[in-house]
Design an enzyme around this catalytic site. Structure first.
Site, PDB file in Angstrom:
ATOM      1  N   SER A 159       0.798  -1.303   0.098  1.00 56.07           N
ATOM      2  CA  SER A 159      -0.247   0.141  -0.048  1.00 56.07           C
ATOM      3  C   SER A 159       0.783   1.179   0.124  1.00 56.07           C
ATOM      4  O   SER A 159       2.088   1.315   0.365  1.00 56.07           O
ATOM      5  CB  SER A 159      -0.799  -0.080   1.181  1.00 56.07           C
ATOM      6  OG  SER A 159      -1.494   1.296   1.657  1.00 56.07           O
ATOM      7  N   TYR A 185      -0.140  -0.035  10.741  1.00 56.22           N
ATOM      8  CA  TYR A 185      -0.470  -0.518   9.160  1.00 56.22           C
ATOM      9  C   TYR A 185       0.894  -0.152   8.461  1.00 56.22           C
ATOM     10  O   TYR A 185       1.146  -0.893   7.403  1.00 56.22           O
ATOM     11  CB  TYR A 185      -1.729   0.284   8.837  1.00 56.22           C
ATOM     12  CG  TYR A 185      -1.917  -0.250   7.350  1.00 56.22           C
ATOM     13  CD1 TYR A 185      -2.638  -1.541   7.149  1.00 56.22           C
ATOM     14  CD2 TYR A 185      -2.283   0.592   6.532  1.00 56.22           C
ATOM     15  CE1 TYR A 185      -3.057  -1.883   5.897  1.00 56.22           C
ATOM     16  CE2 TYR A 185      -2.795   0.484   5.061  1.00 56.22           C
ATOM     17  CZ  TYR A 185      -2.907  -1.095   4.986  1.00 56.22           C
ATOM     18  OH  TYR A 185      -3.576  -1.273   3.615  1.00 56.22           O
TER      19      TYR A 185
END
Length: 312
Positions: A159, A185
């Site tokens: 990501s 994350y």
């Protein structure tokens, strides 16, 4: 200096367009998280090209619905469902033990994003445990199956959030520092990139390559922990002042490209976005790849740490 890989495809391309004309008959693929979001569309495109596809999922009922949907849509009856909880070492080990025969494509797609602080029974931070350690254990456990395939590909879905944090080796599991969902994350997504770098280095002689990618912004169940305020802030931080959502079919395109494109034959350890190899991240933007995510020393350190963590 290697030449960045470009393709005829773009941010608007769909997974079906990327795989059009590619015959995957006789190839076997696994897609983790294959029952939701871009996992469904990744699996659908691979099955549509003739691959035998296993959906590795936590929710078997959702997996079975997806299996039926893909079979109906593609006419390919070689779609299967198998249970896999990436945060559970026993579940990963059981999945690996049940796999038989070669594996040509492994798409490490499942993940969790910006969740509240949660831990595994071992005390591992859950995003890192799920997004990295689970996939690490799965892929290394399937190494023999990948090597047996000849020319196998591992797809590591990362990501742009990897730009938020390197892997903080001194305190990966937030035992000393205050927990912050996006930092957690971010480091797990950096770990996905580093994994592809080191897997390619270690396994190239087995014909195995691994690449990572940013799928783009897709509104799926992955964002279940994210508020509308979070989304507005992400729009403001996107660098260009705009924030364009992709459809799940578009979001799966870079995964499918990395998994199948002849242009990536023998290519590994690279990071892709919008169906092309990404350049270095430029300050103030949310695109490109961070230098720390491609750092070979960090990649080796993470691999060794991951082995030790899972063996403890």
């Amino acid at each position: 200096m290697t030449t960045p890989i470009t393709t005829p495809f773009s941010a608007q391309s769909t997974a079906a367009e990327v795989v059009d004309g590619i015959d995957l008959t006789g190839r076997r693929a696994i897609v983790t998280g294959g029952a939701s979001g871009i996992g469904v569309e990744t699996a659908r495109a691979l099955a549509g090209a003739g691959a035998e596809v296993t959906l590795a999922v936590r929710d078997l009922a959702a997996g079975e619905r997806t299996e039926s949907d893909i079979i109906a849509a593609t006419g390919n009856k070689q779609v299967h469902v198998a249970p896999l909880d990436l945060a559970d070492r026993a579940s990963v080990a059981a999945f690996v033990a049940a796999w038989d025969g070669p594996l040509h494509i492994l798409v490490n797609n499942a993940g969790m994003m910006a969740s509240p602080e949660m831990r595994t029974p071992e005390g591992w931070e859950l995003q890192f445990a799920t997004n990295h350690l689970g996939h690490f254990g799965l892929t290394t456990g399937l190494h023999h199956a990948l090597a047996a395939a000849g020319g196998a590909r591992v797809v590591s879905v990362s990501s742009s959030a990897h730009l938020r944090s390197p892997v903080v080796f001194e305190d990966i599991h937030f035992r000393e520092r205050a927990y912050e969902p996006w930092s957690a994350y971010g480091q797990s997504k950096t770990a996905n990139v580093l994994f592809a770098v080191e897997a390619t280095r270690r396994w190239a002689d087995d014909g195995i390559t691994a690449n990572s990618l940013m799928p783009g912004a897709i509104r799926t169940n992955l964002q279940r922990h994210i508020t509308d305020e979070d989304l507005e802030r992400m729009r403001r931080q996107s660098g260009s002042g705009s924030f364009t959502w992709k459809t799940p079919e578009q979001g799966a395109s870079t995964s499918v490209l990395v998994a199948t494109s002849p242009l990536l034959e023998g290519v590994g350890g690279r990071y892709f976005e919008d169906c092309a190899e990404a350049g270095p991240n430029q300050p103030g933007t949310r695109s490109g790849v961070a230098a720390y995510a491609l750092d070979p020393e960090a990649a080796t350190r993470l691999w060794e740490l991951s082995i030790d963590t899972l063996a403890a």
